[in-house]
Scaffold this motif. Structure first.
Motif, mmCIF file in Angstrom:
data_model
loop_
_atom_site.group_PDB
_atom_site.id
_atom_site.type_symbol
_atom_site.label_atom_id
_atom_site.label_comp_id
_atom_site.label_asym_id
_atom_site.label_seq_id
_atom_site.Cartn_x
_atom_site.Cartn_y
_atom_site.Cartn_z
ATOM 1 N N UNK A 69 53.866 32.420 37.921
ATOM 2 C CA UNK A 69 54.320 31.896 36.638
ATOM 3 C C UNK A 69 53.467 30.689 36.241
ATOM 4 N N UNK A 70 52.923 29.986 37.240
ATOM 5 C CA UNK A 70 52.238 28.727 36.972
ATOM 6 C C UNK A 70 50.728 28.846 36.829
ATOM 7 N N UNK A 71 50.191 30.049 36.952
ATOM 8 C CA UNK A 71 48.731 30.182 36.878
ATOM 9 C C UNK A 71 48.305 30.570 35.464
ATOM 10 N N UNK A 72 47.321 29.862 34.881
ATOM 11 C CA UNK A 72 46.847 30.245 33.552
ATOM 12 C C UNK A 72 46.042 31.546 33.613
ATOM 13 N N UNK A 73 46.030 32.271 32.494
ATOM 14 C CA UNK A 73 45.356 33.567 32.454
ATOM 15 C C UNK A 73 43.869 33.445 32.769
ATOM 16 N N UNK A 74 43.265 32.388 32.278
ATOM 17 C CA UNK A 74 41.825 32.184 32.507
ATOM 18 C C UNK A 74 41.520 32.096 34.005
ATOM 19 N N UNK A 75 42.318 31.289 34.697
ATOM 20 C CA UNK A 75 42.133 31.121 36.140
ATOM 21 C C UNK A 75 42.377 32.441 36.856
ATOM 22 N N UNK A 76 43.434 33.127 36.439
ATOM 23 C CA UNK A 76 43.804 34.377 37.084
ATOM 24 C C UNK A 76 42.683 35.410 36.988
ATOM 25 N N UNK A 77 42.103 35.553 35.812
ATOM 26 C CA UNK A 77 41.108 36.615 35.620
ATOM 27 C C UNK A 77 39.808 36.283 36.351
ATOM 28 N N UNK A 78 39.425 35.020 36.373
ATOM 29 C CA UNK A 78 38.212 34.632 37.091
ATOM 30 C C UNK A 78 38.412 34.878 38.582
ATOM 31 N N UNK A 79 39.620 34.538 39.058
ATOM 32 C CA UNK A 79 39.953 34.731 40.462
ATOM 33 C C UNK A 79 39.905 36.214 40.840
ATOM 34 N N UNK A 80 40.500 37.057 39.980
ATOM 35 C CA UNK A 80 40.509 38.494 40.272
ATOM 36 C C UNK A 80 39.093 39.069 40.180
ATOM 37 N N UNK A 81 38.369 38.716 39.137
ATOM 38 C CA UNK A 81 37.077 39.358 38.866
ATOM 39 C C UNK A 81 36.003 38.902 39.848
ATOM 40 N N UNK A 82 35.888 37.591 40.033
ATOM 41 C CA UNK A 82 34.841 37.076 40.924
ATOM 42 C C UNK A 82 35.340 36.921 42.357
ATOM 43 N N UNK A 83 36.604 36.461 42.480
ATOM 44 C CA UNK A 83 37.148 36.197 43.809
ATOM 45 C C UNK A 83 37.183 37.447 44.675
ATOM 46 N N UNK A 84 37.697 38.540 44.141
ATOM 47 C CA UNK A 84 37.802 39.773 44.927
ATOM 48 C C UNK A 84 36.431 40.287 45.318
ATOM 49 N N UNK A 85 35.494 40.092 44.411
ATOM 50 C CA UNK A 85 34.135 40.522 44.696
ATOM 51 C C UNK A 85 33.570 39.737 45.881
ATOM 52 N N UNK A 86 33.815 38.430 45.862
ATOM 53 C CA UNK A 86 33.303 37.576 46.944
ATOM 54 C C UNK A 86 34.029 37.829 48.262
ATOM 55 N N UNK A 87 35.379 37.897 48.184
ATOM 56 C CA UNK A 87 36.174 38.010 49.401
ATOM 57 C C UNK A 87 36.072 39.387 50.044
ATOM 58 N N UNK A 88 36.242 40.423 49.219
ATOM 59 C CA UNK A 88 36.368 41.775 49.770
ATOM 60 C C UNK A 88 35.197 42.668 49.404
ATOM 61 N N UNK A 89 34.264 42.136 48.633
ATOM 62 C CA UNK A 89 33.121 42.943 48.233
ATOM 63 C C UNK A 89 33.496 44.074 47.293
ATOM 64 N N UNK A 90 34.694 43.960 46.694
ATOM 65 C CA UNK A 90 35.099 45.029 45.771
ATOM 66 C C UNK A 90 34.954 44.539 44.331
ATOM 67 N N UNK A 91 34.240 45.306 43.533
ATOM 68 C CA UNK A 91 34.029 44.892 42.146
ATOM 69 C C UNK A 91 34.931 45.674 41.196
ATOM 70 N N UNK A 92 35.846 44.958 40.551
ATOM 71 C CA UNK A 92 36.624 45.580 39.488
ATOM 72 C C UNK A 92 35.788 45.637 38.227
ATOM 73 N N UNK A 93 36.044 46.626 37.365
ATOM 74 C CA UNK A 93 35.448 46.579 36.029
ATOM 75 C C UNK A 93 36.146 45.451 35.267
ATOM 76 N N UNK A 94 35.535 44.996 34.186
ATOM 77 C CA UNK A 94 36.163 43.911 33.423
ATOM 78 C C UNK A 94 37.529 44.333 32.905
ATOM 79 N N UNK A 95 37.652 45.618 32.524
ATOM 80 C CA UNK A 95 38.929 46.128 32.029
ATOM 81 C C UNK A 95 40.000 46.041 33.124
#
Lengths: 249, 256
Positions: A69-95
């Motif tokens: 509830x406390x995370x802004x959308x901007x932070x969330x999307x950067x975390x999902x898009x770049x973070x997952x790529x860095x941590x797990x090597x998995x790249x989501x599409x932007x969609x």
């Protein structure tokens, strides 16, 4: 002050790029719809967990809700898009990243909307169902949930408008939603006032449309139900009841 | 009516029922037998535990201690550690109907669908068949013309009659009434009592928690007076005339 450049609003840009802008809005609405469906399902699950008898589930659900509830959308999307790529090597599409980011956040809001709606249904309703010998699942499905949905629908509509607006931050990962499209046009013509005004108008237009749709949905959940669609859908049942009334009169 | 004299087995009996909410005990060991075809009325001041006793009979309240025995099958936790094979609450509730003070009709369904949902989901009959049964029950309470009305479009008395019809549609062996007329305007009480009187005449086993002393006196053949979580006094149909308990007499006198 002869050499001060005259303000020149190129409003025609809005018309010239109408298809690009609309496509941007459509992308935004699309991401938000996918995220809406997912977060409604997850949110209901979280709400049920928070009302559960089992403390483990209650603690997990409260923890999830309070964090996301406390995370802004901007932070969330950067975390999902770049973070997952860095941590797990998995790249989501932007969609995908956009949908997941919104789902993570909004499932926590929907959890609270569902919980308060479920708790607002009078306790006697559940008791009446149980006293008749209905199973707990049946009581939930046929008695409590329909009444809770009626309470929840307007709030879900407001949240959905928020979701569409939050997609505007996804421009940072390069999702070609409305703001992203607008900024691309702006880079070429440098008409920020015109383009931002157009974007604002489009968001407001979308909000009106969403409001209209959710009012219709709310109408379908209210009772006694009225309207032509409802009459059409229940015509067989009404005919049967009519027959029964006459036969028993 | 009651075949107590013939020594038959009770339809339902409560044995040593204790109930605590948190640290306060509201029932201190209640024993009660209800025979098939009898009409039990329970009355007493508010907070005396009469509604809790009634709600224990279909396990809407799980007793803290004690047993509910319905047709020879034991439900509930039993007395101090004895744990014979227990029936499931669902099986008990399917044989016991209940009518609430606040009616508790389902507001999102029409009168006929309130009944049909119960019939369809509990007996497994098709929705069409369930509606046919519902129409029969609505007719019995004189509300067939209001079949398509939602609860909000019915008066309190009509709502309670639908609620009674809904409970009867499942052919219960026992009917529980929890202050069925207390939430009604005085002029609507009569129509609900008329339906209940009619039901009593058909030989339905009934347990009624009520403040309607006139009705209790007329219909009750087992009368129970409760106070502070105890059954203080009880008796047969002539209880109102022959009762010697000072507190019960005082209560009856103040209500009648």
């Amino acid at each position: 002050m002869e050499d001060t450049p005259r303000l020149n609003f190129m409003w025609h840009l809005v018309w010239d790029f109408r298809f690009e802008l609309l496509r941007g809005l459509l992308t935004a609405v699309n991401v938000a719809i996918s995220a809406l469906i997912l977060s409604l399902i997850i949110g209901l699950g979280l709400a049920l967990m928070k009302m559960s008898r089992f403390q483990v589930l209650r603690v997990f659900s409260s923890g999830y809700i309070n964090i996301f509830r406390g995370i802004p959308a901007l932070v969330s999307v950067v975390w999902v898009y770049f973070g997952w790529s860095l941590l797990f090597g998995y790249n989501f599409t932007v969609y995908q990243a956009g949908v997941i980011a919104l789902t993570l956040l909004y499932s926590s809001f929907f959890a609270e909307i569902f919980r308060t709606a479920l708790e607002a249904v009078h306790k006697g309703q559940r008791e009446a169902g149980l006293a008749l010998g209905m199973s707990r699942l049946r009581v939930f499905r046929s008695i409590v949930m329909p009444q809770a949905l009626k309470i929840a629908v307007p709030n879900i509509g407001s949240m959905y408008i928020g979701m569409i607006k939050d997609t505007s931050t996804f421009t940072v990962i390069g999702l070609s939603e409305l703001v992203f499209v607008m900024q691309r046009i702006n880079a070429e013509y440098f008409q920020p006032f015109v383009l931002f005004t157009a974007a604002a108008a489009l968001y407001v237009g979308a909000a009106f449309l969403v409001d209209f749709i959710f009012r219709a949905i709310e109408g379908a959940f209210s009772y006694p139900r009225q309207g032509a669609i409802k009459r059409f859908l229940t015509r067989k049942k009404r005919a049967q009841v009519q027959r029964l009334v006459e036969a028993n009169s | 009516m009651a075949n107590r004299a013939s020594g038959g087995q009770a339809l339902i009996s409560l044995q040593g029922i204790r109930k605590s909410f948190g640290s306060s005990e509201v029932l201190h060991g209640v024993d009660l037998e209800v025979f098939a075809g009898s009409h039990t009325v329970i009355f007493g001041p508010s907070g005396s535990g009469k509604s809790t006793v009634l709600r224990t009979m279909n396990l809407l309240e799980e007793p803290t201690e004690g047993s509910v025995i319905f047709e020879g099958i034991e439900y509930g936790p039993g007395v101090s550690g004895t744990k014979p094979k227990r029936g499931k609450a669902l099986d008990l509730r399917r044989q016991v109907g209940m009518v609430f003070q606040q009616f508790n009709l389902f507001p999102h369904l029409s009168a006929i669908d309130n009944i049909a949902l119960a019939v369809h989901s509990v007996t497994g009959k098709s929705k069409d068949e369930a509606r046919e049964r519902a129409a029969v029950e609505l007719k019995k309470v004189g509300l067939i013309k209001w079949a398509m009305n939602h609860p909000a479009q019915l008066s309190g008395g009509q709502q309670q009659r639908v609620a009674i019809a809904r409970a009867l549609s499942l052919d219960p062996k026992l009917m529980l009434f929890d202050e069925p007329t207390s939430a009604l305007d005085p002029e609507l009480v009569g129509e609900v009592l008329a339906v209940m009187r009619q039901l009593a005449e058909t030989g339905m086993t009934m347990v009624v928690v009520t403040h309607e002393m006139g009705f209790a006196k007329e219909v009750g053949d087992q009368c129970i007076f409760m106070e502070d979580g105890y059954i203080v006094a009880s008796g047969g149909a002539d209880f109102f005339d022959t009762c010697t308990n000072e507190r019960a007499r005082q209560f009856i006198g103040s209500v009648l």
